[in-house]
Design a protein around this motif. Structure first.
Motif, PDB file in Angstrom:
ATOM      1  N   THR A  66       0.752  -1.236  -0.096  1.00 55.53           N
ATOM      2  CA  THR A  66      -0.097  -0.008   0.036  1.00 55.53           C
ATOM      3  C   THR A  66       0.719   1.378   0.143  1.00 55.53           C
ATOM      4  N   SER A  67       0.333   2.297  -0.191  1.00 56.39           N
ATOM      5  CA  SER A  67       1.269   3.280  -0.385  1.00 56.39           C
ATOM      6  C   SER A  67       1.578   4.018   0.911  1.00 56.39           C
ATOM      7  N   ALA A  68       0.615   3.545   2.107  1.00 53.36           N
ATOM      8  CA  ALA A  68       1.382   3.798   3.335  1.00 53.36           C
ATOM      9  C   ALA A  68       2.469   2.828   3.821  1.00 53.36           C
ATOM     10  N   GLU A  69       2.346   1.568   3.252  1.00 61.71           N
ATOM     11  CA  GLU A  69       3.586   0.811   3.528  1.00 61.71           C
ATOM     12  C   GLU A  69       4.996   1.297   3.018  1.00 61.71           C
ATOM     13  N   ARG A  70       4.694   1.824   1.571  1.00 61.24           N
ATOM     14  CA  ARG A  70       5.879   2.536   0.976  1.00 61.24           C
ATOM     15  C   ARG A  70       6.634   3.700   1.809  1.00 61.24           C
ATOM     16  N   LEU A  75      19.787  -1.453   8.631  1.00 64.08           N
ATOM     17  CA  LEU A  75      18.799  -1.242   7.502  1.00 64.08           C
ATOM     18  C   LEU A  75      18.329  -2.390   6.767  1.00 64.08           C
ATOM     19  N   ILE A  76      19.272  -2.906   6.619  1.00 65.12           N
ATOM     20  CA  ILE A  76      19.246  -4.443   5.694  1.00 65.12           C
ATOM     21  C   ILE A  76      18.459  -5.293   6.557  1.00 65.12           C
ATOM     22  N   SER A  77      18.765  -5.410   7.919  1.00 64.23           N
ATOM     23  CA  SER A  77      18.208  -6.282   8.790  1.00 64.23           C
ATOM     24  C   SER A  77      16.768  -5.989   8.967  1.00 64.23           C
ATOM     25  N   ASP A  78      16.314  -4.676   8.980  1.00 61.31           N
ATOM     26  CA  ASP A  78      14.822  -4.221   8.935  1.00 61.31           C
ATOM     27  C   ASP A  78      14.154  -4.793   7.699  1.00 61.31           C
ATOM     28  N   LEU A  79      14.719  -4.696   6.669  1.00 63.32           N
ATOM     29  CA  LEU A  79      14.357  -5.323   5.377  1.00 63.32           C
ATOM     30  C   LEU A  79      13.877  -6.763   5.370  1.00 63.32           C
ATOM     31  N   ILE A  80      14.912  -7.283   5.793  1.00 59.60           N
ATOM     32  CA  ILE A  80      15.048  -8.670   6.061  1.00 59.60           C
ATOM     33  C   ILE A  80      13.804  -9.047   6.944  1.00 59.60           C
ATOM     34  N   ASP A  81      13.817  -8.449   8.080  1.00 61.09           N
ATOM     35  CA  ASP A  81      12.831  -8.760   9.127  1.00 61.09           C
ATOM     36  C   ASP A  81      11.336  -8.847   8.618  1.00 61.09           C
ATOM     37  N   ALA A  82      11.110  -7.385   7.703  1.00 58.12           N
ATOM     38  CA  ALA A  82      10.082  -7.276   7.148  1.00 58.12           C
ATOM     39  C   ALA A  82       9.540  -8.329   5.725  1.00 58.12           C
ATOM     40  N   GLY A  83      10.539  -9.095   5.447  1.00 59.79           N
ATOM     41  CA  GLY A  83      10.321  -9.957   4.274  1.00 59.79           C
ATOM     42  C   GLY A  83      10.507  -9.279   3.016  1.00 59.79           C
ATOM     43  N   ARG A  84      11.043  -8.131   2.877  1.00 59.44           N
ATOM     44  CA  ARG A  84      11.401  -7.319   1.717  1.00 59.44           C
ATOM     45  C   ARG A  84      12.436  -7.662   0.791  1.00 59.44           C
ATOM     46  N   VAL A  85      13.643  -8.122   1.857  1.00 56.72           N
ATOM     47  CA  VAL A  85      14.703  -8.795   0.951  1.00 56.72           C
ATOM     48  C   VAL A  85      15.420  -9.761   1.702  1.00 56.72           C
ATOM     49  N   SER A  86      16.392 -10.740   0.856  1.00 56.35           N
ATOM     50  CA  SER A  86      16.855 -11.788   1.420  1.00 56.35           C
ATOM     51  C   SER A  86      18.384 -11.733   1.484  1.00 56.35           C
TER      52      SER A  86
END
Length: 132
Positions: free
Chosen positions: A50-54, A92-103
């Motif tokens: 969603t726009s809010a998530e982005r 920052l990368i850990s945040d994205l991994i935890d959110a399932g956005r990157v591996s």
């Protein structure tokens, strides 16, 4: 009466946002599997963002996602592009991994067989570079 910022040096080399602000005050990533050569890949999005998530993502998070969208990128490359310390980049990368956005994964040479590269070859390359 003069403003308190008038005597401050306007140094263009210093970032405007301090790293502790970007990380929310955190000093460690909470993960020990992220090294300089760990490859980061963006997860394929299902289009349900969603726009809010982005907008909840910081600009640095969005930059990481943009960089990793086409090909895997090493942590060191991401830190260089963000012009941030590696420790901050790992958070920052850990945040994205935890959110399932990157591996994250180790480079293929290590991932395929778990063995270290041939030291004889590495030493020959090192010696050749020294002779240049």
């Amino acid at each position: 009466m003069k403003h308190w910022t008038e005597d401050l040096d306007d140094d263009g080399d210093e970032p405007l946002v301090r790293p502790y602000t970007i990380t929310g005050g955190r000093t460690t990533a909470g993960r020990d599997d992220l090294t300089l050569i760990t490859l980061i890949t963006a997860q394929s999005s299902s289009g349900t963002d969603t726009s809010a998530e982005r907008h909840a993502l910081q600009p640095e998070h969005r930059t990481v996602l943009r960089m990793c969208g086409r090909r895997p990128v090493a942590v060191a490359e991401i830190a260089a592009e963000l012009d941030l310390p590696v420790s901050v980049t790992k958070i920052l990368i850990s945040d994205l991994i935890d959110a399932g956005r990157v591996s994250a994964r180790p480079p293929l040479a290590f991932a395929q067989n778990g063995a270290l590269p041939d030291m004889t070859l590495l030493e020959a390359v090192r010696d050749g570079l020294r002779q240049l």
